[in-house]
Design a protein around this motif. Structure first.
Motif, PDB file in Angstrom:
ATOM      1  N   ASP A 170       0.851  -1.185   0.000  1.00  0.00           N
ATOM      2  CA  ASP A 170       0.000   0.000   0.000  1.00  0.00           C
ATOM      3  C   ASP A 170       0.892   1.242   0.000  1.00  0.00           C
ATOM      4  N   LEU A 171       0.544   2.207  -0.835  1.00  0.00           N
ATOM      5  CA  LEU A 171       1.321   3.440  -0.935  1.00  0.00           C
ATOM      6  C   LEU A 171       0.379   4.636  -0.978  1.00  0.00           C
ATOM      7  N   SER A 172       0.822   5.754  -0.407  1.00  0.00           N
ATOM      8  CA  SER A 172       0.113   7.020  -0.576  1.00  0.00           C
ATOM      9  C   SER A 172       0.685   7.737  -1.792  1.00  0.00           C
ATOM     10  N   TYR A 173       0.005   8.798  -2.220  1.00  0.00           N
ATOM     11  CA  TYR A 173       0.545   9.576  -3.333  1.00  0.00           C
ATOM     12  C   TYR A 173       1.840  10.285  -2.938  1.00  0.00           C
ATOM     13  N   ASP A 174       1.969  10.674  -1.685  1.00  0.00           N
ATOM     14  CA  ASP A 174       3.247  11.234  -1.242  1.00  0.00           C
ATOM     15  C   ASP A 174       4.344  10.181  -1.340  1.00  0.00           C
ATOM     16  N   ASP A 175       4.038   8.931  -0.971  1.00  0.00           N
ATOM     17  CA  ASP A 175       5.003   7.843  -1.110  1.00  0.00           C
ATOM     18  C   ASP A 175       5.402   7.659  -2.576  1.00  0.00           C
ATOM     19  N   MET A 176       4.411   7.679  -3.449  1.00  0.00           N
ATOM     20  CA  MET A 176       4.674   7.468  -4.865  1.00  0.00           C
ATOM     21  C   MET A 176       5.526   8.593  -5.447  1.00  0.00           C
ATOM     22  N   ALA A 177       5.228   9.832  -5.050  1.00  0.00           N
ATOM     23  CA  ALA A 177       6.026  10.965  -5.541  1.00  0.00           C
ATOM     24  C   ALA A 177       7.473  10.843  -5.087  1.00  0.00           C
ATOM     25  N   ALA A 178       7.670  10.355  -3.857  1.00  0.00           N
ATOM     26  CA  ALA A 178       9.038  10.185  -3.347  1.00  0.00           C
ATOM     27  C   ALA A 178       9.787   9.116  -4.149  1.00  0.00           C
ATOM     28  N   VAL A 179       9.112   8.030  -4.458  1.00  0.00           N
ATOM     29  CA  VAL A 179       9.746   6.971  -5.255  1.00  0.00           C
ATOM     30  C   VAL A 179      10.063   7.479  -6.658  1.00  0.00           C
ATOM     31  N   ILE A 180       9.118   8.179  -7.270  1.00  0.00           N
ATOM     32  CA  ILE A 180       9.347   8.723  -8.606  1.00  0.00           C
ATOM     33  C   ILE A 180      10.547   9.671  -8.596  1.00  0.00           C
ATOM     34  N   SER A 181      10.631  10.507  -7.565  1.00  0.00           N
ATOM     35  CA  SER A 181      11.758  11.447  -7.452  1.00  0.00           C
ATOM     36  C   SER A 181      13.088  10.710  -7.419  1.00  0.00           C
ATOM     37  N   GLU A 182      13.138   9.631  -6.655  1.00  0.00           N
ATOM     38  CA  GLU A 182      14.386   8.864  -6.537  1.00  0.00           C
ATOM     39  C   GLU A 182      14.733   8.156  -7.839  1.00  0.00           C
ATOM     40  N   VAL A 183      13.732   7.581  -8.487  1.00  0.00           N
ATOM     41  CA  VAL A 183      14.004   6.853  -9.727  1.00  0.00           C
ATOM     42  C   VAL A 183      14.407   7.804 -10.850  1.00  0.00           C
ATOM     43  N   LEU A 184      13.722   8.947 -10.953  1.00  0.00           N
ATOM     44  CA  LEU A 184      14.027   9.908 -12.012  1.00  0.00           C
ATOM     45  C   LEU A 184      15.200  10.816 -11.663  1.00  0.00           C
ATOM     46  N   GLU A 185      15.592  10.776 -10.389  1.00  0.00           N
ATOM     47  CA  GLU A 185      16.681  11.621  -9.891  1.00  0.00           C
ATOM     48  C   GLU A 185      16.394  13.104 -10.123  1.00  0.00           C
ATOM     49  N   THR A 186      15.109  13.449  -9.902  1.00  0.00           N
ATOM     50  CA  THR A 186      14.680  14.846  -9.984  1.00  0.00           C
ATOM     51  C   THR A 186      13.456  15.002  -9.085  1.00  0.00           C
ATOM     52  N   PRO A 187      13.288  16.168  -8.438  1.00  0.00           N
ATOM     53  CA  PRO A 187      12.173  16.316  -7.498  1.00  0.00           C
ATOM     54  C   PRO A 187      10.817  16.237  -8.190  1.00  0.00           C
ATOM     55  N   VAL A 188       9.937  15.424  -7.628  1.00  0.00           N
ATOM     56  CA  VAL A 188       8.551  15.332  -8.070  1.00  0.00           C
ATOM     57  C   VAL A 188       7.681  15.374  -6.823  1.00  0.00           C
ATOM     58  N   ARG A 189       6.668  16.236  -6.816  1.00  0.00           N
ATOM     59  CA  ARG A 189       5.783  16.343  -5.671  1.00  0.00           C
ATOM     60  C   ARG A 189       4.361  15.996  -6.080  1.00  0.00           C
ATOM     61  N   TYR A 190       3.564  15.632  -5.101  1.00  0.00           N
ATOM     62  CA  TYR A 190       2.158  15.339  -5.353  1.00  0.00           C
ATOM     63  C   TYR A 190       1.311  16.543  -4.996  1.00  0.00           C
ATOM     64  N   GLN A 191       0.324  16.850  -5.846  1.00  0.00           N
ATOM     65  CA  GLN A 191      -0.609  17.939  -5.573  1.00  0.00           C
ATOM     66  C   GLN A 191      -2.032  17.415  -5.682  1.00  0.00           C
ATOM     67  N   GLN A 192      -2.781  17.524  -4.589  1.00  0.00           N
ATOM     68  CA  GLN A 192      -4.184  17.121  -4.599  1.00  0.00           C
ATOM     69  C   GLN A 192      -5.017  18.213  -5.268  1.00  0.00           C
ATOM     70  N   ILE A 193      -5.953  17.784  -6.128  1.00  0.00           N
ATOM     71  CA  ILE A 193      -6.818  18.740  -6.812  1.00  0.00           C
ATOM     72  C   ILE A 193      -8.272  18.472  -6.424  1.00  0.00           C
ATOM     73  N   PRO A 194      -9.135  19.497  -6.475  1.00  0.00           N
ATOM     74  CA  PRO A 194     -10.552  19.287  -6.145  1.00  0.00           C
ATOM     75  C   PRO A 194     -11.269  18.501  -7.233  1.00  0.00           C
ATOM     76  N   GLY A 195     -12.374  17.877  -6.840  1.00  0.00           N
ATOM     77  CA  GLY A 195     -13.147  17.086  -7.777  1.00  0.00           C
ATOM     78  C   GLY A 195     -13.637  17.873  -8.974  1.00  0.00           C
ATOM     79  N   GLN A 196     -14.035  19.123  -8.765  1.00  0.00           N
ATOM     80  CA  GLN A 196     -14.543  19.930  -9.869  1.00  0.00           C
ATOM     81  C   GLN A 196     -13.470  20.179 -10.915  1.00  0.00           C
TER      82      GLN A 196
END
Length: 297
Positions: free
Chosen positions: A208-234
């Motif tokens: 199980d992973l959160s989106y913050d967890d996933m962004a951290a993994v992506i950052s490490e694999v791509l070797e560049t900062p990636v952050r998660y941003q929650q957006i509203p349903g609308q």
């Protein structure tokens, strides 16, 4: 005879490849046979047309023992019920009339949760399962969480903006699975003639992973900062509508994401077997699939 629907899609083509590796006779239902490779066309029987067409599925299911059922994406459907149940109804009739023995389909987690009846696409998917089960076939519904492969839709945004977007709370941990693991589970069931009865098969991935967890993994694999941003349903609904999706299908997506953010995918207890059956970690998937996709975006 094994019938595979949607054989050129992300999951379907992997299921097809896995089944063909075992040399079993395979029939595919496909709108455009040219989308199949020449090698695959030489190994399968092709029924051309939509698997939502009664005449097409009647031909496709004639003499079939097992069917892999996978819906196409219909962004313009007038309702989620039409996209799932309406599309599947002719096939359910053909399954009964042609004496299909076993059906494996792609479905969703959530049946045992309080949100099952108000989860947009998932609610419609579960109703589709009930329709198929009502034919009396032996049935395995692959109950799936969100796919790792969905992140590929944002490959360019990740590359250009260093951001991953979705509606889910950043710390909401949930299962996620690679489509290659879904295809492997589906193929095993299609090739196994010993099972009977009707069951859900939870396909959870190894963690199980959160989106913050996933962004951290992506950052490490791509070797560049990636952050998660929650957006509203609308915002999501407006973006989907702007891309040509019908209002009903856009609303169905938003309702599903709200339900996921409230625990829709947590109705099944994870066991060690889930990691054995679906071993691809998000990190491995990022290395194998996302990293080259972002480079090419």
């Amino acid at each position: 005879m094994i019938v595979i629907t949607a054989p050129t899609g992300n999951i379907g083509h992997q299921v097809l490849d896995n089944v063909l590796a075992f040399g079993e006779p395979v029939r595919v239902v496909v709108r455009d046979p040219a989308r199949l490779s020449a090698d695959v066309r030489d190994q399968v029987e092709v029924v051309q047309g939509s698997h939502g067409d009664q005449r097409v599925v009647a031909r496709a299911f004639e003499g079939a023992d097992t069917v892999f059922w996978l819906l196409p994406t219909d962004h313009g459907a007038p309702s989620v019920e039409a996209a799932y149940v309406g599309f599947t109804r002719p096939a359910a009739e053909a399954m009964r009339e042609r004496g299909v023995k076993r059906v494996v389909n792609v479905s969703a987690l959530g049946r045992t949760t309080p949100y099952a009846g108000r989860a947009g696409y998932v609610t419609a998917s579960l109703a589709m399962d009930d329709l198929i089960a009502g034919t009396g076939v032996a049935f395995r519904a692959l109950a799936l969480p969100s796919f790792m492969d969905n992140v590929l839709r944002q490959a360019r945004v990740i590359k250009e903006q260093g951001v991953l977007f979705d509606m889910i709370a950043p710390d909401r941990k949930a299962p996620t699975v690679a489509t290659r693991d879904i295809a492997a589970v589906a193929a095993r069931l299609l090739l196994d003639t010993s099972w009977s009865g009707q069951e859900e098969v939870p396909v959870l991935g190894p963690e199980d992973l959160s989106y913050d967890d996933m962004a951290a993994v992506i950052s490490e694999v791509l070797e560049t900062p990636v952050r998660y941003q929650q957006i509203p349903g609308q915002a999501l609904k407006d973006r989907l509508a702007g891309s040509g999706m019908s209002a009903a299908m856009a609303q169905g997506m938003v309702e599903m994401m709200i339900a996921k953010d409230n625990g829709l995918d947590h109705g099944v207890t994870r066991t060690p077997q889930h990691a054995i059956d679906t071993p691809t970690t998000f990190r491995q998937w990022c290395e194998d699939t996302l990293k080259p996709a972002v480079r090419a975006a």
